[in-house]
Scaffold this active site. Structure first.
Site, PDB file in Angstrom:
ATOM      1  N   ASP A   1     -27.935   3.862  56.390  1.00 25.29           N
ATOM      2  CA  ASP A   1     -28.670   3.741  55.420  1.00 25.29           C
ATOM      3  C   ASP A   1     -28.083   3.096  53.894  1.00 25.29           C
ATOM      4  OD1 ASP A   1     -26.932   5.870  55.047  1.00 25.29           O
ATOM      5  OD2 ASP A   1     -28.443   7.481  54.770  1.00 25.29           O
TER       6      ASP A   1
ATOM      7  N   ASP B   1     -18.869  18.750  57.693  1.00 26.13           N
ATOM      8  CA  ASP B   1     -19.433  18.037  58.903  1.00 26.13           C
ATOM      9  C   ASP B   1     -18.662  16.894  59.395  1.00 26.13           C
ATOM     10  OD1 ASP B   1     -21.349  20.087  59.067  1.00 26.13           O
ATOM     11  OD2 ASP B   1     -22.496  19.052  57.515  1.00 26.13           O
TER      12      ASP B   1
ATOM     13  N   ASP C   1     -18.889  13.881  62.000  1.00 28.73           N
ATOM     14  CA  ASP C   1     -19.894  13.266  63.058  1.00 28.73           C
ATOM     15  C   ASP C   1     -19.143  12.022  63.982  1.00 28.73           C
ATOM     16  OD1 ASP C   1     -21.791  14.776  61.990  1.00 28.73           O
ATOM     17  OD2 ASP C   1     -22.780  13.220  60.798  1.00 28.73           O
TER      18      ASP C   1
END
Length: 449
Positions: free
Chosen positions: A145, A67, A69
């Site tokens: 995070d 993925d 992003d």
């Protein structure tokens, strides 16, 4: 970076470090062409755009991200204006998805850490339930995070931009939370599972201050959405790092919060047989993922919840419940109780229960039952599960040998073998004592009589 950094005021803790192209290994040839198209389109429209998060992190450690992003200063609506193949999703966290066939490039607007009074940022009981206040790249970095996930790759000069010390943490294979760990876990308890999963996937150590509160805060997972925990389970156990993820859950006290009844069963199983079987099953699953072979959530949860099923079944039998009824009740009870924590869809829970309930049928050698079981749509999964049980005990070794051979034999040869075995068994039984007298069936009188 100080562990107690105040994320509501990023300025004191922010220090931009630009890592030039010749000092890192991120290359455009390893980046999805679709992600590059998004980045260049945003740039040409006058917006800032960066590859961000897991893709940058994985490329830095020589991985192959699935993925890609993008983070940008364009709002979701402005992103949509640039791409006809874009759809906006989410309420808690509004995002733009740019769709290229089967590939989706997720585009997120830089988020701020302060509440602007618009109602687009909501915190309930320490948990962030809505986050759509937009800000700068510096604010966006500080609210992510882990430091390893707060790295930005720029197509302007092919540099990596680091605001929170993530580049060094990646080089040192260290997973560190941004800000105060307890506050960040209370904000989103699933971060505890993410810490374990990412450490397992990347071979990173969880930084001591980041790891310290996890055991105490583990019960907060009960407040998380069961559907979200189901997805997190799939990521942990079906991505090729299941063994290390399970060991991490044990190490940090998260197993009782995620799989409470299985954790209790494992703790009470003094021989360790159930744990050996579970780890062997996860090891096999990791191998299948590595070989690009299919893996099944139904089989995974049959494995993870097997200790709970065995313990519940034993308890019911002690209470005097008939074996077949106890099996059905145990399967239903374990499934229903687990749903309180993890939302296991019926399309997986029903096959999971079939795998369990078929185990007792492998001891049968009656011709009709053998062929009926071989034709069962869940036979192969149930047989694989039976084979896996040998890691716990050799009790079923003969059954595994029989059913393995039964699958390889032509039907007529198998039928002849079963008939021969039955004749031998009947003969042995007849030779053990006097033949039993057959009861004569009473002839019913015709109604006319």
């Amino acid at each position: 970076m100080p562990a107690d950094l105040d994320i509501s005021n990023p300025a004191p803790g922010i220090s931009l470090r630009v890592i030039p192209r010749d000092q890192h290994c991120v290359s455009r040839k390893d980046i999805s062409s679709s992600a590059l198209r998004v980045l260049y389109r945003l740039r040409d429209a006058g917006y800032a755009g960066y590859l961000v998060g897991g893709a940058v992190r994985d490329l830095l450690v020589g991985g192959h991200p699935k993925d890609f992003d993008v983070a940008t200063d364009a709002t979701p609506e402005q992103v949509k204006q640039q791409f006809r193949n874009c759809r906006l999703i989410g309420r808690r966290f509004r995002l733009a998805h740019v769709v290229f066939g089967r590939e989706i490039i997720e585009v997120a607007t830089f988020r701020a850490n302060s509440d602007d009074g618009s109602g687009d940022r909501e915190v309930e009981g320490g948990r962030l339930v809505r986050d759509n206040v937009y800000g700068s790249i510096e604010e966006d970095a500080i609210r992510r995070d882990f430091t390893a996930n707060a790295l930005y790759y720029s197509i302007e000069d092919f540099s990596v931009r680091d605001y929170v010390g993530g580049f060094d943490d990646v080089q040192n294979r260290l997973l560190r939370l941004i800000g105060d760990p307890e506050t960040r876990y209370r904000e989103d308890p699933v971060r505890m599972l993410r810490a374990v999963r990412l450490a397992a996937k990347l071979g990173f150590e969880i930084e001591p201050a980041t790891a310290a509160p996890i055991r105490e805060l583990a019960p907060l997972l009960a407040e998380s959405a069961p559907a979200r925990l189901f997805e997190e389970c799939l990521k942990m156990f079906l991505s090729g790092h299941g063994v290390e993820s399970f060991l991490g859950l044990e190490r940090h006290g998260l197993l009782p919060a995620l799989l409470p009844e299985s954790a209790a069963a494992l703790a009470s199983n003094r021989s360790g047989a159930l744990r050996r079987m579970l780890l062997e099953g996860l090891r096999n699953t990791d191998l299948r993922v590595a070989n690009d072979e299919p893996v099944s959530p139904a089989f995974l949860f049959a494995l993870l919840l097997w200790p709970a099923y065995c313990r519940t079944l034993a308890q019911l039998q002690v209470q005097g419940v008939h074996v077949a009824e106890a099996q059905r009740r145990a399967a239903d009870r374990v499934t229903v109780h687990q749903l309180d924590t993890v939302a296991l869809p019926r399309r997986f829970s029903l096959p999971m229960q079939e795998i369990w309930l078929l185990q007792s049928r492998f001891s049968s050698r009656q011709r009709k039952r053998v062929f009926r079981l071989l034709a069962h749509p869940r036979f192969r999964a149930a047989f694989d599960f039976l084979s896996l049980r040998l890691a716990a005990s050799q009790e079923h070794a003969d059954d595994v040998v029989f059913w393995r051979e039964a699958q390889e034999k032509p039907g007529d040869a198998l039928a002849a073998q079963l008939d021969s075995s039955r004749e031998v068994a009947d003969g042995d039984e007849a030779g053990e004592g006097p033949p039993s007298r057959r009861r004569r069936r009473r002839r019913r009188k015709p109604a006319s009589e």
